[in-house]
Design an enzyme around this catalytic site. Structure first.
Site, PDB file in Angstrom:
ATOM      1  N   ASP A 201       0.956  -1.078   0.403  1.00  0.00           N
ATOM      2  CA  ASP A 201       0.567  -0.359  -0.144  1.00  0.00           C
ATOM      3  C   ASP A 201       0.792   1.380  -0.153  1.00  0.00           C
ATOM      4  OD1 ASP A 201      -1.806  -2.021   0.000  1.00  0.00           O
ATOM      5  OD2 ASP A 201      -3.283  -1.131   1.352  1.00  0.00           O
ATOM      6  N   ASP A 228      -0.551  -4.708  -4.125  1.00  0.00           N
ATOM      7  CA  ASP A 228      -1.455  -3.504  -4.052  1.00  0.00           C
ATOM      8  C   ASP A 228      -0.937  -1.662  -3.525  1.00  0.00           C
ATOM      9  OD1 ASP A 228      -3.146  -5.577  -4.109  1.00  0.00           O
ATOM     10  OD2 ASP A 228      -4.035  -5.538  -2.139  1.00  0.00           O
TER      11      ASP A 228
END
Length: 377
Positions: A201, A228
């Site tokens: 992230d 991600d």
């Protein structure tokens, strides 16, 4: 989907881990006390003629200087941000700044820049994860883990490195391992010549109102991560950037991670665009997915185009997109166009834009919005 920061903070799940939309940071806005050292020179004739006087709205903005060694006006970036008014500039000297920074919505038009112009010289760093405990025993949550949160519109950030150095290996007791470097959640934000480094992230592109207009432009920058690490529901363009897929040690054909996880609202045509860029990795072949569609709400249907970009052998060449939990990638809006490199090919698992469609998915079309904003040059 999480509500805007001013609203109560529910918990949603991304994958098997909770994302707690905690209050991002204490937002203390300190009014600027003066215009600084700027000097206005007026001739006698001009002073006598009101028509020649500079209107207050045209007065020069103030530059606030930061140096960790105390040789500037402020020792910390946050102190300079707090002292700044809308439209001011924060200039940061070479050095490493261990702090969390928060630029609130009232700092519209603020510029944050590294004084040397070399992003490697100016490093803003911290190491909170989603599961890191606060002094009161609660945890930061994904958004709250960010080293830097940028909520102001018309913001420019240039010539700096922002990183989150939290490591899974050093904290086996923490299972919520999201650790954000940059939380971008304003409109008309520009990030040029920057470096954003983390693992899971790295960059959150966030729209506080899922259907609202929040556009963020990343140009000539470097982003690295493993899971991600470009994610969220805002409209974000990554133009001529270098992206590194960080190796987690998986063998060829294993799972090293996922580049992106958009959760674009279904009502929005434009989510993420990666264009004219280079994606690189030292990871083994066929170990990285280009993306998976984060689907925390029924109206989240991720949108991403990767075009005119070099892809490494680490990308899963036969099937670079993957499902997110029970939500299938084929229900998302994932496309490629004219990509190159050992990780690029065309097959049934790699939807391609036509030339006519590609004309609708450019940096300028993504960012134009309702006001014709065009930071691309």
């Amino acid at each position: 989907m999480p509500t805007p920061p001013a609203s109560p903070s529910p918990t949603v799940r991304r994958g098997s881990r909770p994302w707690r939309r905690t209050a991002l940071f204490c937002a203390t806005t300190v009014a600027a006390a003066a215009l600084g050292s700027s000097t206005l020179v007026v001739t006698a004739s001009a002073a006598a003629d009101p028509a020649h006087r500079t209107p207050p709205a045209l007065a020069a903005a103030t530059t606030r200087t930061v140096a960790a060694d105390g040789s500037a006006q402020y020792r910390t970036v946050q102190a300079a941000v707090d002292a700044s008014a809308a439209g001011d500039t924060v200039s940061i000297a070479k050095g490493t700044y261990r702090e969390v920074i928060n630029v609130t919505t009232g700092k519209k038009g603020l510029t944050i820049k590294g004084a040397t112009g070399n992003a490697e010289d100016v490093v803003i760093t911290y190491d909170n994860a989603s599961g890191t405990k606060k002094p009161d025993g609660s945890t930061y949550g994904t958004a709250g883990s960010a080293t830097a949160t940028f909520s102001a519109s018309d913001l420019t950030v240039t010539g700096v490195t922002i990183q989150n150095t939290w490591l899974r290996s050093e904290h086996p007791e923490i299972t919520d391992t999201q650790a954000v470097a940059v939380n971008a959640q304003g409109d008309r934000q520009i990030f040029r010549n920057d470096r954003f480094i983390a693992h899971q992230d790295t960059v959150l592109n966030w729209a506080p109102s899922a259907t609202g207009q929040y556009r963020q432009y990343f140009r000539n920058s470097f982003i690295s991560g493993d899971v991600d690490f470009i994610f969220g529901n805002a409209t974000a363009v990554y133009d001529r950037v270098n992206i590194t897929l960080r190796d987690r040690g998986a063998a060829a054909g294993g799972n090293n991670g996922y580049l992106s996880a958009p959760n674009t609202n279904a009502a929005k045509k434009y989510g993420f665009l990666i264009t004219g860029s280079t994606i690189s990795s030292s990871a083994a072949a066929n170990t990285f997915s280009l993306g998976r569609p984060w689907h925390p709400t029924a109206d989240a249907v991720g949108q991403l185009v990767i075009r005119n970009t070099a892809l490494p052998a680490a990308v899963r060449i036969a099937a670079p997109w993957t499902d997110f939990g029970s939500f299938p990638w084929k229900s998302a809006r994932f496309h490629e166009y004219a990509n190159t490199g050992p990780g690029a090919t065309v097959n049934a698992n790699r939807p391609q834009l036509t030339a006519a469609q590609a004309a609708e998915y450019t940096a300028t079309t993504y960012l134009a919005g309702t006001d014709g904003w065009n930071p691309v040059n």
